[in-house]
Each structure stands twice: as structure tokens, then as C-alpha cells.
Scaffold this active site. Structure first.
Site, PDB file in Angstrom:
ATOM      1  N   HIS A 164       6.214   5.203  12.625  1.00  0.00           N
ATOM      2  CA  HIS A 164       6.454   6.063  11.464  1.00  0.00           C
ATOM      3  C   HIS A 164       5.207   6.562  10.749  1.00  0.00           C
ATOM      4  O   HIS A 164       5.294   7.245   9.730  1.00  0.00           O
ATOM      5  CB  HIS A 164       7.318   5.324  10.432  1.00  0.00           C
ATOM      6  CG  HIS A 164       6.597   4.178   9.773  1.00  0.00           C
ATOM      7  ND1 HIS A 164       5.781   4.362   8.697  1.00  0.00           N
ATOM      8  CD2 HIS A 164       6.564   2.869  10.050  1.00  0.00           C
ATOM      9  CE1 HIS A 164       5.276   3.193   8.330  1.00  0.00           C
ATOM     10  NE2 HIS A 164       5.727   2.271   9.138  1.00  0.00           N
ATOM     11  N   GLU A 223      -2.097   5.062   3.085  1.00  0.00           N
ATOM     12  CA  GLU A 223      -2.053   3.658   2.679  1.00  0.00           C
ATOM     13  C   GLU A 223      -3.422   3.048   2.376  1.00  0.00           C
ATOM     14  O   GLU A 223      -3.565   2.235   1.458  1.00  0.00           O
ATOM     15  CB  GLU A 223      -1.330   2.817   3.740  1.00  0.00           C
ATOM     16  CG  GLU A 223       0.168   3.099   3.859  1.00  0.00           C
ATOM     17  CD  GLU A 223       0.494   4.322   4.712  1.00  0.00           C
ATOM     18  OE1 GLU A 223      -0.431   4.923   5.303  1.00  0.00           O
ATOM     19  OE2 GLU A 223       1.685   4.691   4.793  1.00  0.00           O
ATOM     20  N   GLU A 229      -0.246  -9.007  -1.333  1.00  0.00           N
ATOM     21  CA  GLU A 229      -0.819  -8.451  -0.096  1.00  0.00           C
ATOM     22  C   GLU A 229      -2.029  -7.570  -0.427  1.00  0.00           C
ATOM     23  O   GLU A 229      -2.169  -6.439   0.053  1.00  0.00           O
ATOM     24  CB  GLU A 229       0.222  -7.653   0.712  1.00  0.00           C
ATOM     25  CG  GLU A 229      -0.186  -7.412   2.170  1.00  0.00           C
ATOM     26  CD  GLU A 229       0.795  -6.520   2.925  1.00  0.00           C
ATOM     27  OE1 GLU A 229       1.716  -7.058   3.549  1.00  0.00           O
ATOM     28  OE2 GLU A 229       0.633  -5.274   2.875  1.00  0.00           O
ATOM     29  N   HIS A 250      13.019   5.606  12.711  1.00  0.00           N
ATOM     30  CA  HIS A 250      12.768   5.766  11.266  1.00  0.00           C
ATOM     31  C   HIS A 250      13.403   7.068  10.778  1.00  0.00           C
ATOM     32  O   HIS A 250      13.436   8.060  11.514  1.00  0.00           O
ATOM     33  CB  HIS A 250      11.248   5.786  11.061  1.00  0.00           C
ATOM     34  CG  HIS A 250      10.801   5.589   9.644  1.00  0.00           C
ATOM     35  ND1 HIS A 250      10.920   6.560   8.694  1.00  0.00           N
ATOM     36  CD2 HIS A 250      10.241   4.528   9.022  1.00  0.00           C
ATOM     37  CE1 HIS A 250      10.425   6.111   7.532  1.00  0.00           C
ATOM     38  NE2 HIS A 250      10.021   4.867   7.710  1.00  0.00           N
ATOM     39  N   ASP A 289       0.794  -1.229   0.000  1.00  0.00           N
ATOM     40  CA  ASP A 289       0.000   0.000   0.000  1.00  0.00           C
ATOM     41  C   ASP A 289       0.823   1.275   0.000  1.00  0.00           C
ATOM     42  O   ASP A 289       0.349   2.331   0.411  1.00  0.00           O
ATOM     43  CB  ASP A 289      -0.930  -0.010   1.223  1.00  0.00           C
ATOM     44  CG  ASP A 289      -0.162  -0.283   2.516  1.00  0.00           C
ATOM     45  OD1 ASP A 289       1.064  -0.050   2.535  1.00  0.00           O
ATOM     46  OD2 ASP A 289      -0.788  -0.718   3.492  1.00  0.00           O
ATOM     47  N   ARG A 300       2.313   8.435   9.017  1.00  0.00           N
ATOM     48  CA  ARG A 300       2.100   9.859   8.713  1.00  0.00           C
ATOM     49  C   ARG A 300       0.927  10.461   9.489  1.00  0.00           C
ATOM     50  O   ARG A 300       0.969  11.629   9.879  1.00  0.00           O
ATOM     51  CB  ARG A 300       1.825  10.033   7.211  1.00  0.00           C
ATOM     52  CG  ARG A 300       3.088  10.182   6.404  1.00  0.00           C
ATOM     53  CD  ARG A 300       2.805  10.258   4.908  1.00  0.00           C
ATOM     54  NE  ARG A 300       4.053   9.992   4.202  1.00  0.00           N
ATOM     55  CZ  ARG A 300       4.782  10.918   3.604  1.00  0.00           C
ATOM     56  NH1 ARG A 300       4.383  12.163   3.576  1.00  0.00           N
ATOM     57  NH2 ARG A 300       5.907  10.588   3.016  1.00  0.00           N
TER      58      ARG A 300
HETATM   59  C1  UD1 Z   1       6.770   5.002   3.537  1.00  0.00           C
HETATM   60  C2  UD1 Z   1       5.394   4.617   3.027  1.00  0.00           C
HETATM   61  C3  UD1 Z   1       4.607   3.888   4.093  1.00  0.00           C
HETATM   62  C4  UD1 Z   1       5.396   2.735   4.647  1.00  0.00           C
HETATM   63  C5  UD1 Z   1       6.739   3.232   5.141  1.00  0.00           C
HETATM   64  C6  UD1 Z   1       7.590   2.106   5.635  1.00  0.00           C
HETATM   65  C7  UD1 Z   1       4.208   6.068   1.439  1.00  0.00           C
HETATM   66  C8  UD1 Z   1       3.511   7.350   1.232  1.00  0.00           C
HETATM   67  N1  UD1 Z   1       4.664   5.839   2.675  1.00  0.00           N
HETATM   68  O1  UD1 Z   1       6.603   5.978   4.558  1.00  0.00           O
HETATM   69  O2  UD1 Z   1       3.396   3.400   3.535  1.00  0.00           O
HETATM   70  O3  UD1 Z   1       4.665   2.131   5.695  1.00  0.00           O
HETATM   71  O4  UD1 Z   1       7.426   3.872   4.065  1.00  0.00           O
HETATM   72  O5  UD1 Z   1       8.710   2.576   6.341  1.00  0.00           O
HETATM   73  O6  UD1 Z   1       4.364   5.292   0.519  1.00  0.00           O
HETATM   74  N2  UD1 Z   1      14.127   8.656   4.570  1.00  0.00           N
HETATM   75  C9  UD1 Z   1      15.494   8.623   4.485  1.00  0.00           C
HETATM   76  N3  UD1 Z   1      16.116   7.445   4.162  1.00  0.00           N
HETATM   77  C10 UD1 Z   1      15.428   6.300   3.948  1.00  0.00           C
HETATM   78  C11 UD1 Z   1      14.033   6.330   4.070  1.00  0.00           C
HETATM   79  C12 UD1 Z   1      13.388   7.525   4.363  1.00  0.00           C
HETATM   80  O7  UD1 Z   1      16.166   9.625   4.675  1.00  0.00           O
HETATM   81  O8  UD1 Z   1      16.051   5.259   3.685  1.00  0.00           O
HETATM   82  C13 UD1 Z   1      13.449   9.936   4.895  1.00  0.00           C
HETATM   83  C14 UD1 Z   1      13.531  10.954   3.733  1.00  0.00           C
HETATM   84  O9  UD1 Z   1      13.665  12.245   4.247  1.00  0.00           O
HETATM   85  C15 UD1 Z   1      12.161  10.774   3.063  1.00  0.00           C
HETATM   86  C16 UD1 Z   1      11.287  10.537   4.281  1.00  0.00           C
HETATM   87  O10 UD1 Z   1      12.070   9.705   5.143  1.00  0.00           O
HETATM   88  O11 UD1 Z   1      11.765  11.895   2.312  1.00  0.00           O
HETATM   89  C17 UD1 Z   1       9.944   9.928   4.017  1.00  0.00           C
HETATM   90  O12 UD1 Z   1      10.010   8.770   3.206  1.00  0.00           O
HETATM   91  P1  UD1 Z   1       8.639   8.268   2.496  1.00  0.00           P
HETATM   92  O13 UD1 Z   1       8.912   6.998   1.797  1.00  0.00           O
HETATM   93  O14 UD1 Z   1       8.018   9.377   1.711  1.00  0.00           O
HETATM   94  O15 UD1 Z   1       7.633   8.038   3.698  1.00  0.00           O
HETATM   95  P2  UD1 Z   1       7.705   7.070   4.920  1.00  0.00           P
HETATM   96  O16 UD1 Z   1       7.167   7.812   6.079  1.00  0.00           O
HETATM   97  O17 UD1 Z   1       9.037   6.455   5.003  1.00  0.00           O
HETATM   98  N1  UDP Z   2      12.466  -3.479  10.236  1.00  0.00           N
HETATM   99  C1  UDP Z   2      13.842  -3.563  10.016  1.00  0.00           C
HETATM  100  N2  UDP Z   2      14.666  -2.684  10.678  1.00  0.00           N
HETATM  101  C2  UDP Z   2      14.196  -1.745  11.534  1.00  0.00           C
HETATM  102  C3  UDP Z   2      12.795  -1.654  11.734  1.00  0.00           C
HETATM  103  C4  UDP Z   2      11.956  -2.532  11.068  1.00  0.00           C
HETATM  104  O1  UDP Z   2      14.300  -4.413   9.255  1.00  0.00           O
HETATM  105  O2  UDP Z   2      15.002  -0.988  12.091  1.00  0.00           O
HETATM  106  C5  UDP Z   2      11.568  -4.390   9.477  1.00  0.00           C
HETATM  107  C6  UDP Z   2      10.485  -5.107  10.248  1.00  0.00           C
HETATM  108  O3  UDP Z   2      10.935  -6.365  10.725  1.00  0.00           O
HETATM  109  C7  UDP Z   2       9.381  -5.268   9.228  1.00  0.00           C
HETATM  110  C8  UDP Z   2       9.555  -4.032   8.331  1.00  0.00           C
HETATM  111  O4  UDP Z   2      10.866  -3.552   8.572  1.00  0.00           O
HETATM  112  O5  UDP Z   2       9.557  -6.405   8.403  1.00  0.00           O
HETATM  113  C9  UDP Z   2       8.527  -2.992   8.661  1.00  0.00           C
HETATM  114  O6  UDP Z   2       8.833  -1.798   8.045  1.00  0.00           O
HETATM  115  P1  UDP Z   2       8.112  -0.437   8.429  1.00  0.00           P
HETATM  116  O7  UDP Z   2       7.674  -0.482   9.848  1.00  0.00           O
HETATM  117  O8  UDP Z   2       9.034   0.656   8.015  1.00  0.00           O
HETATM  118  O9  UDP Z   2       6.872  -0.381   7.441  1.00  0.00           O
HETATM  119  P2  UDP Z   2       5.370  -0.958   7.469  1.00  0.00           P
HETATM  120  O10 UDP Z   2       5.436  -2.428   7.639  1.00  0.00           O
HETATM  121  O11 UDP Z   2       4.636  -0.265   8.572  1.00  0.00           O
HETATM  122  O12 UDP Z   2       4.825  -0.545   6.149  1.00  0.00           O
END
Ligand code: UD1
Ligand code: UDP
Length: 385
Positions: A221, A139, A125, A254, A103, A223
Site C-alpha cells: 500500500h 511517513e 513507536e 488495500h 507515523d 504511496r
Molecule cells: C495510511 C497511512 C500510512 C499507513 C497506512 C496503513 C498516511 C498518509 N498514510 O495510508 O502511513 O501505513 O494507512 O494502511 O497517514 N480507504 C477506504 N477504506 C478504508 C481505508 C482506506 O476506502 O477503510 C481508501 C479511501 O479511498 C482513502 C484511501 O484509501 O481515501 C487512502 O487512505 P489514507 O489513510 O489516506 O492512506 P493509506 O494509503 O491508507
Molecule cells: N492486517 C490486517 N488485515 C489485512 C492486512 C493487514 O489485519 O488484510 C494487519 C497486519 O497484521 C498488521 C497491520 O494490519 O498488523 C498492517 O497494516 P498496514 O499494512 O495497512 O499498515 P502499516 O503497518 O504498513 O503502516
């Protein structure tokens, strides 16, 4: 091959974030290893470092990498960049099937780009629903929209299948597979069990944790919780450590700046006498994360993937959300929806620390989300189309 055409089917697996990568890595490898498919991986790199951690442990080498992450990116912003980047990749590779997972905005927009290019979409999924447009945001709407665009729906559970049928999706296009996260978890768990040296290395890496204390593993994490709910959660974690000297928390934070800010302002600034029991660390690779899940006393999280993993490991899971699309563990009593209110998080956590009978009732091993064979099923289903 089963289509009888003699031609390999071209499949493109696309993912962009850490959880999608964990849930798609082994599937992409199984497809690549299968003689009936010409399979490739495209990463949008909606996440960069958190994605790369997963690619490394599963040894996945994407053929296409859109490398589009920007600091504190907005939803419209990534939507536009994924659409443009995916269109170019789809035109170059011309897959028969594009597989998306879950999602995220990567999943939704890649499916949309495939629809514009008239490429068939398979949704791994599929069918998870809260029914609330803004929870989780974005999501819930992302997965509903993928559901409209997909030609093949691969729900993890019978409940998810029912949700799809209730939306008018043709039953012939829906196949229950289990969640691929369980395949990934079992793969990594086995690696941990088999590899004594890796375990020792992890014990060294986490030697700052006190084995005599009760470890609480935290992630967060979402939003929809940015701002006050996140501040309340952080304050609750300080309260817990203050209230129980035997409690210690480890929190891989995160990288989203909207998460980093309150964690720095509240947890990193906790009184000196508590800071020694509040371990804020960078997001860690999947193997050490599974190690911490196995080692902890219980988990406090808003993560979808962690909610699915915790029951397999018999770890009580307090979910800091108001609703969940993964209600099975809540119904079984091993996960509890506790919202984001400070007092409630403290009360529920202290109850798990203080009340042994309650703790035991929440720490039964079961797995309502999958059996570790989801990838095999998906490969078979794709081969039969
Ligand atoms: C995203 C997904 C969310 C998912 C989550 C898992 C969307 C809109 N959101 O949320 O559904 O549950 O990932 O973690 O698709 N950033 C870094 N390095 C990284 C990753 C993120 O610096 O490796 C920072 C950056 O500033 C980036 C921000 O996090 O712009 C947000 O990343 P983004 O993928 O837009 O949203 P998440 O909150 O991570
Ligand atoms: N996870 C990881 N390292 C971390 C935190 C989470 O590998 O520091 C793994 C966790 O076991 C799970 C996945 O990341 O499989 C979940 O990711 P996240 O919580 O970012 O996203 P969501 O599942 O909520 O979309």
C-alpha cells in the site's frame, strides 16, 4: 496515584488507520482499566472500514469519532480536517496526555494540534528512521515531526532510542518499551490457539485455498510505490504463479484506489488458467489475517506492521521496498529488502519456493521488535510521570 495529587490523569489515545488501531487498542484498554487514569479513545477514522474491523475485534468503543475519511483523500486534505477536528476534541476533553502512535498523518497532525493546545504528547513507536525524506512517504517526515513535538518518546528498540538521542532528544524523556504490535499479535494468536471453533470457522472461510499448494501472502500500500512500481509488483506476482504450478497467492487488497486500480488491471485480468491460484480478497480482520500469516509459506509485503509480525511467526518476509526503518529482521536474515523491480521479486520468490536450505535459513522464529509486554511498560511509565 504516583503524582500524589489524588487526581486521575486524563489520557487521550488517538488513532485513525488500521495499523495504529492494532498497535493502540490494547494499550487504550489497559489505560481505561487502570485506576490512576481517566482514559478515552479518539479515532480520526482516516480509515473507516479497515479501522472499524480492528475496533470490533478488540472491542474498543471510541468516545470521539471524527469520521473524516473521504474517497482517495489527499494529504493536505486530511491534514486540515484532522487539525480542525482534533482541536475541538482536545478543547472538550482537555487531556493531560495525548498518545499518538507511529507515523501516519493522524499521528503527526494530532500531535501538532496538541502542541497548539499545549497538551503534552506521548509518542508510541518513536524513533523509527530510514533517514530518507521521501521513503517511506510521507511517513518518514511524519515521525520525525512527531519526534520534535513529543514530550515523551516510547521507542520500541534500543536502536530507535539511539536515533532519537542522535537528534538531540533528552534521554530522560525516552523509554524503550518494545513494540505494542507484539502484544496484539500474541493476544490474537492465543485467541486462535484457544478457540477451536474460530479456527474451524477460518478453515471454512479459506477453503478455497489448496493445502497441497504453497501459499504466498501478499500485501502492499505504500504511496511512494503508486504507479509503475505497483504495476511491476503485480506483474511479478502473475509471473510467479505462471512459473510454479505449486504456488498460490492470497492478497487482501488495500482499499486505497491507487492500489485497487493496478491490482484489478493486472492480477484480476491474469490469464484464466492462472486466476484459480490468484486469490484477491478484501482487507480482512486481524484474526483471519494472523491465521493466514501462520498458514502461508512466506510473505511479500511493504507493510511496517507485517514486517514486525512475520519473524515472531517464523515466516520469511520479502519486503517490496528499497529501505526500511525496521532493519532488525533484515540483519537477522529472516526478512529481505527486494525493492519493487519485477525480475527481482520473481527471482527472490522462486528461490524461496525452490531452495529448501535458503527457505529454512529465513524461517527462524525470533522477535527483535518486542516481547509482548510493551503495553504494561507504557502504563507504568505514564503512571510514574
Ligand atoms: C495510511 C497511512 C500510512 C499507513 C497506512 C496503513 C498516511 C498518509 N498514510 O495510508 O502511513 O501505513 O494507512 O494502511 O497517514 N480507504 C477506504 N477504506 C478504508 C481505508 C482506506 O476506502 O477503510 C481508501 C479511501 O479511498 C482513502 C484511501 O484509501 O481515501 C487512502 O487512505 P489514507 O489513510 O489516506 O492512506 P493509506 O494509503 O491508507
Ligand atoms: N492486517 C490486517 N488485515 C489485512 C492486512 C493487514 O489485519 O488484510 C494487519 C497486519 O497484521 C498488521 C497491520 O494490519 O498488523 C498492517 O497494516 P498496514 O499494512 O495497512 O499498515 P502499516 O503497518 O504498513 O503502516
Amino acid at each position: 496515584m504516583s503524582s500524589g495529587s489524588g487526581k486521575k490523569r486524563r489520557v487521550l489515545c488517538v488513532f485513525g488507520t488500521r495499523p495504529e488501531a492494532i498497535k493502540m487498542a490494547l494499550l487504550s484498554k489497559a489505560l481505561r482499566a487502570h485506576p490512576d487514569f481517566e482514559a478515552e479513545v479518539c479515532v480520526t477514522a482516516q480509515h473507516r472500514s479497515m479501522l472499524d474491523q480492528v475496533l470490533a475485534i478488540f472491542d474498543v468503543k471510541p468516545r470521539f469519532d471524527l469520521d473524516l475519511m473521504k474517497e482517495n483523500q489527499g494529504l493536505s486534505d486530511i491534514t486540515a480536517r484532522i487539525a480542525t477536528g482534533m482541536t475541538t476534541v482536545l478543547r472538550e476533553f482537555r487531556p493531560d496526555w495525548l498518545l499518538v502512535q507511529g507515523d501516519t498523518t493522524t499521528a503527526f497532525v494530532a500531535a501538532l494540534a496538541a502542541f497548539y493546545e499545549k497538551v503534552s504528547v506521548g509518542h508510541v513507536e518513536a524513533g523509527l528512521r530510514t533517514g530518507f525524506k521521501y521513503s517511506p512517504w510521507p511517513e518518514e517526515m511524519n515521525r520525525q515531526l512527531v519526534g520534535r513535538l513529543a514530550d515523551l518518546h516510547l521507542p520500541p528498540t534500543e536502536r530507535a532510542k539511539k536515533a532519537l538521542l542522535a537528534e538531540g532528544i533528552a534521554e530522560s524523556s525516552v523509554h524503550v518499551t518494545g513494540n505494542t504490535v507484539v502484544d496484539a499479535l500474541l493476544w490474537v494468536s492465543k485467541k486462535l490457539d484457544d478457540d477451536h471453533a474460530a479456527r474451524q470457522e477460518l478453515e471454512g472461510r479459506f477453503s478455497f485455498l489448496d493445502p497441497k499448494r504453497r501459499l504466498i501472502l501478499i500485501t502492499g500500500h505504500r504511496r511512494e510505490s503508486f504507479g509503475k512500481p505497483f504495476e511491476d509488483m503485480c506483474n511479478a506476482f502473475v509471473d510467479i504463479v505462471r512459473a510454479r504450478p505449486e504456488a498460490e497467492i492470497v492478497y487482501p487488497v488495500h482499499l486505497n484506489p491507487n492500489v485497487q486500480a493496478p491490482v484489478k488491471a493486472i492480477l484480476a485480468a491474469a490469464p484464466e488458467e492462472l486466476r484459480g491460484r490468484i486469490h484477491l480478497i478484501d482487507p480482512i480482520e486481524y484474526l483471519p489475517f494472523v491465521y493466514l500469516m501462520k498458514r502461508c509459506h512466506f510473505i511479500v509485503t511493504d507493510s511496517g506492521g507485517v514486517q514486525e509480525e512475520a519473524p515472531s511467526l517464523a515466516k520469511p518476509c520479502l519486503v517490496t521496498r528499497n529501505d526500511t526503518e525496521r532493519p532488525e529482521a533484515v540483519e537477522a536474515g529472516t526478512a529481505k529488502l527486494i525493492g519493487t523491480q519485477r525480475e527481482r521479486i520473481v527471482t527472490e520468490s522462486l528461490r524461496l519456493l525452490d531452495d529448501e536450505a535458503h527457505y529454512r535459513s529465513m524461517s527462524r522464529a525470533h522477535n527483535p521488535y518486542g516481547d509482548g509486554k510493551a503495553n504494561d511498560r507504557i502504563v507504568r511509565i505514564l503512571g510514574s510521570l
